[in-house]
Structures are given as C-alpha cells and as structure tokens.
Design a protein around this motif. Structure first.
Motif, PDB file in Angstrom:
ATOM      1  N   CYS A   1       0.141   3.235   3.740  1.00 53.61           N
ATOM      2  CA  CYS A   1       0.619   2.677   5.018  1.00 53.61           C
ATOM      3  C   CYS A   1       1.695   1.619   4.844  1.00 53.61           C
TER       4      CYS A   1
ATOM      5  N   CYS B   1      -6.348  -2.127   2.366  1.00 50.89           N
ATOM      6  CA  CYS B   1      -6.458  -1.186   3.483  1.00 50.89           C
ATOM      7  C   CYS B   1      -6.936   0.188   2.988  1.00 50.89           C
ATOM      8  N   HIS B   2      -6.079   0.914   2.295  1.00 53.24           N
ATOM      9  CA  HIS B   2      -6.438   2.244   1.799  1.00 53.24           C
ATOM     10  C   HIS B   2      -6.889   2.145   0.345  1.00 53.24           C
TER      11      HIS B   2
ATOM     12  N   CYS C   1       0.859  -1.172   0.000  1.00 54.48           N
ATOM     13  CA  CYS C   1       0.000   0.000   0.000  1.00 54.48           C
ATOM     14  C   CYS C   1       0.904   1.234   0.000  1.00 54.48           C
TER      15      CYS C   1
HETATM   16 ZN   LIG Z   1      -2.812   1.116   3.477  1.00 52.62          ZN
END
Ligand SMILES: [Zn+2]
Ligand SMILES: [Zn+2]
Length: 245
Positions: A57, A68-69, A54
């Motif tokens: 992060c 996640c993002h 990612c």
């Molecule tokens: Zn992330």
C-alpha cells in the motif's frame, strides 16, 4: 556585446560538458571539484525519504517495521523521489548517457538515506546484496548493469557481499515504455530465475536480501524478483532503490 559574450560562454560550456562531464547534471553549472554529478545547490534540493514503505500500500513504515501488510513480500526502501528533476537528470545521465562514474554520487544519495532512515538497524550481518539483472542483450547494448554497479558500491559501505545470481530468462520491454499497470505486470511475469550454481548450493536459503534496483515505479519488476527469491528460501527482503516514482 554583453549578450554575445554570454552566448559564447553558454556555447563554450556546452562543448566542455560534452568533452569533460564536469558539469552539474541538472543545472549545467561548472563543478569546481572532482566530478560529483550535481552542484551543491542542486544536491541541497534532494528530498530524502525519512522512512521505508510498505510494498503493497506504500504506507510509510516508522522504524522500518511492517505495520500494515505483514505479508508484504518486501520492504521498499527508496532513498528519494523520481519527481525531483535533479534526481531524474542524474539517473538518466547514468543510465541512458552511460556515464558510469555517476554511480558514486548515486551511491552517496542512497548511503545518506540509509543513515537518515535508520535502515541499517534492520539489515542483519547475514544479508546478501542482489542486483536486479538486465537481459544479456540489453546489457550488451548499455555496456553495464546500472543496478550491479550500484550494488558493488553499496557493498563497501554496508560491508555485505554482492551475489549477482538473478538472471532474466526472457527479454522484456522496458517498463518505462509501458503506462498500464496490468501490462507492466504481464511484461515481467516469471522473467527471473536464480542461476544454477546458486540453486544447487542453496545460496539464498534462510538469507536476508537487499535487492537493488535504480527506480521503483509500479513495483512489478521488484515483485517478480522478490517472488523468485522467496521461492528459493530467502527470509527478509529489503528492496533498496535510488528513487520511487
Ligand atoms: Zn501496507
Ligand atoms: Zn546544479
């Protein structure tokens, strides 16, 4: 006597390595085959990443999918890690000692990572390879753009075209000379543009992009480049680098 002959051998190898760079960039061992950059022992020490990351992060992304993002501007695909001395020496010899032929072992490393990580499965056929540009002044000093050479080499194996359409609008201090994250961000803020022809012809509108750089450190440079590509209509962006710090 034995020490003297050993010293002479070291001196001889040193001279030869300057004249004919047929030595391992890391341990200086003589390479018997054609110039490959690293000996088999140093090559075997390379730690390949098994996934992409990612870009916000830095979490590992199994199957190269955003988990996640979801709003991350790009997926970071780093072949290996800059903390490996072998990788660091190879990249430094390529960039700073201007050994352009080292693009071949470096491209091999990236290609091995592409195979191991399954990255190819998320690269569409409608993808353009775009290298991070140098400022013209910097390129004149170095004599070549390390990211462009790498992009051209990867273009053959990925069977995708290279579009060298990013430009640096202003000269920047090399990011490696700046330690502070915020200062790195400011240093490269709005430093990229798309060249005029590509802009007029909407060259990257709705295209997927593989963005090529040599090393990922703070991510500021790739963030800025990705921002510009998104403004111009790019869809998915994969930032592909040799190593991440
Ligand atoms: Zn992330
Ligand atoms: Zn070696």
């Amino acid at each position: 006597m034995r020490n003297l002959s050993k010293t002479l051998l070291v001196v001889r190898n040193l001279f030869l390595s300057i004249l004919f760079p047929k030595f391992c960039c890391n341990c200086r061992e003589l390479l018997s085959e054609s110039y490959q950059g690293l000996c088999s022992n140093c090559s075997s020490l390379i730690n390949f990443n098994q996934t992409s990351f990612c870009s916000i992060c830095r979490a590992r992304l199994p199957q190269n999918k955003k988990i996640c993002h979801k709003d991350a501007p790009y997926i970071l695909a780093a072949a290996t890690n800059y903390n490996s001395a072998a990788i660091r020496n190879l990249i430094c010899q390529y960039k700073y000692r201007r050994r352009q032929t080292l693009v071949n072992p470096l491209a091999n490393i990236v290609n091995t990572f592409i195979d191991k990580s399954g990255l190819k499965s998320i690269i569409s056929t409608d993808t353009l390879i775009i290298p991070i540009p140098l400022h013209p002044k910097k390129q004149r000093e170095r004599g070549f753009n390390q990211s462009l050479l790498l992009a051209q080499s990867l273009s053959t194996t990925l069977k995708l075209p290279v579009e060298n359409i990013l430009e640096r609008k202003k000269p920047t201090t090399p990011q490696a000379e700046i330690n502070d994250f915020e200062k790195r961000k400011i240093n490269v803020a709005d430093c990229f543009a798309i060249n005029e022809t590509a802009r007029i012809t909407n060259k990257i509108k709705n295209k997927d992009i593989v963005l090529i750089d040599d090393v990922y450190t703070s991510g500021s440079t790739l963030n800025e480049a990705a921002k510009m590509l998104k403004i111009c209509g790019a869809k998915k962006i994969i930032a592909l680098v040799i190593a991440k710090a």
